[in-house]
Design a protein around this motif. Structure first.
Motif, short mmCIF file in Angstrom:
data_model
loop_
_atom_site.label_atom_id
_atom_site.label_comp_id
_atom_site.label_asym_id
_atom_site.label_seq_id
_atom_site.Cartn_x
_atom_site.Cartn_y
_atom_site.Cartn_z
N PHE A 23 16.24 14.82 -41.99
CA PHE A 23 15.92 15.32 -40.97
C PHE A 23 16.29 15.25 -40.00
O PHE A 23 16.14 13.97 -39.54
N ARG A 24 16.88 16.09 -39.01
CA ARG A 24 17.15 16.02 -37.80
C ARG A 24 16.43 16.71 -36.84
O ARG A 24 16.09 18.18 -36.82
N VAL A 25 15.72 16.30 -35.63
CA VAL A 25 15.07 16.25 -34.67
C VAL A 25 16.27 16.25 -33.78
O VAL A 25 16.65 15.46 -33.05
N LEU A 26 16.23 18.21 -32.96
CA LEU A 26 16.71 18.55 -31.92
C LEU A 26 16.15 18.17 -29.93
O LEU A 26 15.08 18.57 -30.37
N LYS A 27 16.32 17.86 -29.48
CA LYS A 27 16.56 17.60 -28.62
C LYS A 27 16.79 17.96 -26.86
O LYS A 27 18.27 18.14 -27.05
N GLY A 28 16.18 17.59 -25.72
CA GLY A 28 16.84 19.10 -24.81
C GLY A 28 17.58 20.42 -25.10
O GLY A 28 16.92 21.28 -25.54
N LEU A 29 18.24 20.55 -24.74
CA LEU A 29 19.43 21.89 -25.11
C LEU A 29 19.69 22.29 -26.27
O LEU A 29 20.57 22.82 -26.50
N GLU A 30 19.69 20.84 -27.07
CA GLU A 30 20.78 20.78 -28.77
C GLU A 30 19.86 22.22 -29.17
O GLU A 30 21.22 22.76 -29.86
N PRO A 31 18.98 22.45 -29.23
CA PRO A 31 18.39 23.59 -29.91
C PRO A 31 19.47 24.59 -29.37
O PRO A 31 19.51 26.16 -30.52
N VAL A 32 19.23 24.78 -28.43
CA VAL A 32 20.19 26.38 -28.19
C VAL A 32 21.74 26.17 -27.81
O VAL A 32 21.73 27.56 -28.75
N ARG A 33 21.99 25.07 -28.40
CA ARG A 33 23.34 24.78 -28.57
C ARG A 33 23.87 24.71 -29.98
O ARG A 33 24.90 25.48 -30.37
N GLU A 34 23.12 24.84 -30.70
CA GLU A 34 23.50 24.74 -32.22
C GLU A 34 22.61 26.49 -32.63
O GLU A 34 23.95 26.50 -33.23
N ARG A 35 22.20 26.27 -32.21
CA ARG A 35 21.28 28.12 -32.55
C ARG A 35 21.67 28.78 -31.30
O ARG A 35 20.57 29.55 -31.11
N PRO A 36 22.33 29.19 -30.50
CA PRO A 36 22.55 30.05 -29.48
C PRO A 36 22.33 31.24 -29.87
O PRO A 36 21.46 32.14 -29.06
N GLY A 37 21.95 31.96 -30.71
CA GLY A 37 21.96 33.51 -31.32
C GLY A 37 20.54 33.55 -31.23
O GLY A 37 19.74 34.47 -31.35
N MET A 38 20.08 32.73 -31.38
CA MET A 38 18.44 33.11 -31.24
C MET A 38 17.75 32.18 -29.95
O MET A 38 16.41 33.24 -29.18
N TYR A 39 18.49 32.31 -28.50
CA TYR A 39 18.10 32.72 -27.46
C TYR A 39 19.16 33.35 -26.86
O TYR A 39 18.39 33.97 -25.37
N THR A 40 20.10 33.89 -26.39
CA THR A 40 20.63 34.70 -26.24
C THR A 40 21.42 35.51 -27.41
O THR A 40 22.38 35.80 -28.37
#
Length: 667
Positions: A23-40
């Motif tokens: 298990f990996r916990v994405l912190k800060g802005l990591e979720p956006v950089r990992e999966r940009p298509g979910m946000y923009t």
């Protein structure tokens, strides 16, 4: 094992242990950089730049900015400047960080929450959950922010996707000037093309000028010689000036109708909610643009449904009042609104969009909001301008007569050799393939509710008894031994066929949409899977042509009592536990106590009242349905071989061991 399937052997499994360290916990802005298509959008940086522009526009919408300036530089960066209040730079009372840092580096931090409690900085805005400019920071190599506020100039920068935060420095005196300037350098690694598409930016800025009468919007684009080419937009007449400009030279059926209306203190909606609109009918020209709190909704949504409903009801009432409808002709909404050009700007206190890019409005209350505010004023205008009203009515009646003639032509082609339709099919009245919908409904009980909830004109119901047979390995010649599959094929007017079949196999198709509607539980999911198996194996051209859809009925309902005169009693629907939690959190912020939220779980479609089923799964304006798409028949067939084949038990087990953790399942 079948060749081509991704089924790891024992050695692979030993190397890929699934334990606590997996298990990996994405912190800060990591979720956006990992999966940009979910946000923009990731085709270009346009949407992440739009997030900055929208913040400037929200300042103008709130009445604090009169100028919005955008500059596009040759190095790919974009600067957005407004003369609003300037983003706060002081320390947040709880987080202990400057507010400007929170806004640009923390997800779900912003000044657009708590609108109903009065603690929000914006009564109406496109921002909902504080994600926008934080996404911009995450997907940029550098972001520079300059704030003019309280007589001072403050500067700060964010680099390397927000991993580096510069110091907040005081850079001089601002005098009486206020506002914010943001310059963004998009990171090309996250986008198909690193360049900002100028046609989209121009269209976006022009729309802001349209929706903000009196606000000056400017665009400067750096040229190869270092100079800047400027465009400016300012519409004193707002929506009507814009629509007149866009339809210049086209012959109008009647003059443009414009208006606006907003709720007061003692109405069913929150004070200030409402819409402004301008629409008309033109020969050879059609334009449709809609916005919610200045955000362009390119895929439309419930506010557009409300506009069309209000216009249709007003024109229909005018036609009936003046006795204009010929015998045997029935007016439908598309007859009136199919060729209408319009610009619509809605204001909602708490809009619900489809996805972070906000392309489509999902707020169900927007249908009633727009239609109720538009219908009576427009009907009064038609009766005060009878000549124009009759011209619009005549156009709609001719469209209806043309539609009826086309339907008769289709009927003549069908009349020879057609099979007898199933007795349990409740067919629709319309013969228009593009409008007709067939609902495949789980069980007779649910079928009864669906029959009461449907629009008899365009919606047909075919109840299915029990679970359809797994048809993956059944020969096409033996399919019709199963009564349910036989009835589905006959109702559709389409015979089983292979993937390479021509479009001719759909020549007698009777419905433009085939919608699978099953319970929102494990059994319902199983029935959906069996029906998808049937269509993929034996009716693949239906899927490829975009005719197959899945309805998403809710699993929960939440009822809350009225809140004084401002808010009547309301009901919300949730697809799953996550959406239920979101609704309850939202209601808690509105001031509802736990005991005031009455939550119920639907046992199945048959338990739902027809009105509930209509609102959530059958009314095109408010339902949730998903299209079934197919990118590759061969790849899908391989997966279905594994999942549905009778001789693939060992392969399924290996697949579940390898990838079972990736599957969302209600067990």
């Amino acid at each position: 094992m079948r060749a081509g399937l991704n089924t790891p052997d024992a050695a692979d499994m030993a190397q890929k242990q699934y334990d606590e360290s997996s298990f990996r916990v994405l912190k800060g802005l990591e979720p956006v950089r990992e999966r940009p298509g979910m946000y923009t959008r990731t085709d270009s940086p346009c949407h992440m730049v739009q997030e900055v522009i929208d913040n400037a526009a929200d300042e103008a919408l709130a009445g604090f900015a009169k100028n919005i300036h955008v500059a596009v530089f040759r190095d790919g960066s974009v600067a957005v400047t407004d003369d609003g209040r300037g983003i706060p730079v002081g320390l947040h009372p709880v987080e202990g960080l400057p507010v400007v840092v929170l806004a640009y580096t923390v997800l779900h931090a912003g000044g657009k929450f708590d609108k109903k409690s009065g603690n929000s900085a914006y009564a109406f805005s496109g921002g909902l959950h504080g994600v926008g400019v934080a996404v911009t920071t995450a997907l940029s190599t550098r972001v520079e922010v300059e704030v003019r506020r309280e007589g001072k100039v403050h500067q700060i920068y964010f680099a390397n996707g927000g991993r580096e935060i510069g110091p907040l420095v005081e850079a001089g005196s601002a005098g009486k000037a206020t506002g914010t300037r943001v310059r963004v350098w998009p990171d090309g690694r996250y986008f198909d093309s690193p360049k900002v598409p100028m046609n989209e930016i121009e269209r976006l800025l022009r729309s802001k000028a349209v929706l903000l009468p009196g606000v000056q919007v400017m665009l400067d684009v750096e040229q190869p010689d270092g100079s800047f080419a400027r465009q400016e937009w300012k519409y004193a007449d707002g929506l009507s000036g814009y629509l007149s400009e866009m339809t210049a030279g086209a012959e109008a059926v009647a003059p443009l109708y414009k208006g606006e209306a907003y709720a007061g203190q003692d109405e069913d909606f929150a004070p200030g909610e409402g819409a402004a609109w301008c629409f008309g009918w033109f020969d050879g020209v059609q334009l449709s643009e809609s916005y919610v709190n200045l955000i362009p909704t390119v895929a439309g949504g419930t506010h557009e449904s409300g506009l069309r409903a209000g216009v249709f009801e007003a024109v229909k009432s005018f036609i009936e009042h003046h006795g204009l409808l010929p015998k045997g002709v029935k007016i439908q909404q598309d007859d009136v609104c199919g060729k209408m050009s319009f610009v619509l700007s809605a204001r909602l206190l708490d809009p619900q969009f489809q996805g972070q890019v906000k392309e489509k409005l999902n707020s169900r209350e927007a249908v009633k909001l727009v239609s109720s505010m538009l219908m009576h004023p427009f009907e009064a205008w038609l009766n005060q301008n009878v000549e124009f009203g009759k011209a619009i009515a005549d156009m709609a009646i001719k469209q209806a007569q043309s539609r009826l003639k086309d339907a008769q032509k289709v009927e003549k082609k069908k009349s020879s050799g057609v099979a007898v339709l199933p007795g349990k099919l409740s067919d629709c009245e319309s013969e228009s393939i593009t409008e007709n919908e067939l609902y495949l409904v789980e069980g007779d009980s649910a079928g009864g509710s669906a029959k009461l909830a449907r629009n008899r004109e365009t919606q047909a119901i075919l109840p299915l008894r029990g679970k359809v047979q797994n048809s993956w390995e059944i020969d096409a010649n033996r399919l019709f031994a199963n009564a349910e599959i036989h009835d589905i094929s006959v109702a559709l007017g389409v015979d089983p066929h292979p993937p390479e079949a021509s479009d001719a196999v759909l020549a007698n198709l009777r419905y433009g949409k085939v919608i699978i509607m099953a319970d929102a539980d494990v059994d319902g999911s199983h029935i959906q899977t069996l029906l998808l198996t049937l269509f993929l194996r034996h009716f693949p051209r239906l899927i490829e042509a975009g005719h197959l859809w899945i309805a998403l009925p809710p699993l929960y309902r939440v009822d809350v009592p009225a809140q004084g005169k401002k808010r009547p009693a309301r009901r919300f629907y949730a697809l799953d536990d996550g959406e239920l939690m979101s609704i309850r959190d939202r209601l808690a912020k509105e001031g509802y106590r736990e005991e005031q939220m009455e939550t119920g779980r639907f046992k199945g479609l048959g338990e739902m009242l027809p009105a509930q089923l209509k609102e959530t799964a059958m009314d095109p304006a408010t339902r949730r349905v998903l299209p079934v798409t197919l990118e590759g028949v061969t790849e899908a067939a391989k997966l279905f071989d594994l999942l549905m084949g009778k001789g693939e038990a060992s392969g399924r087990r290996a697949w579940m061991e390898a990838k079972g953790n990736l599957v969302e399942a209600d067990l």
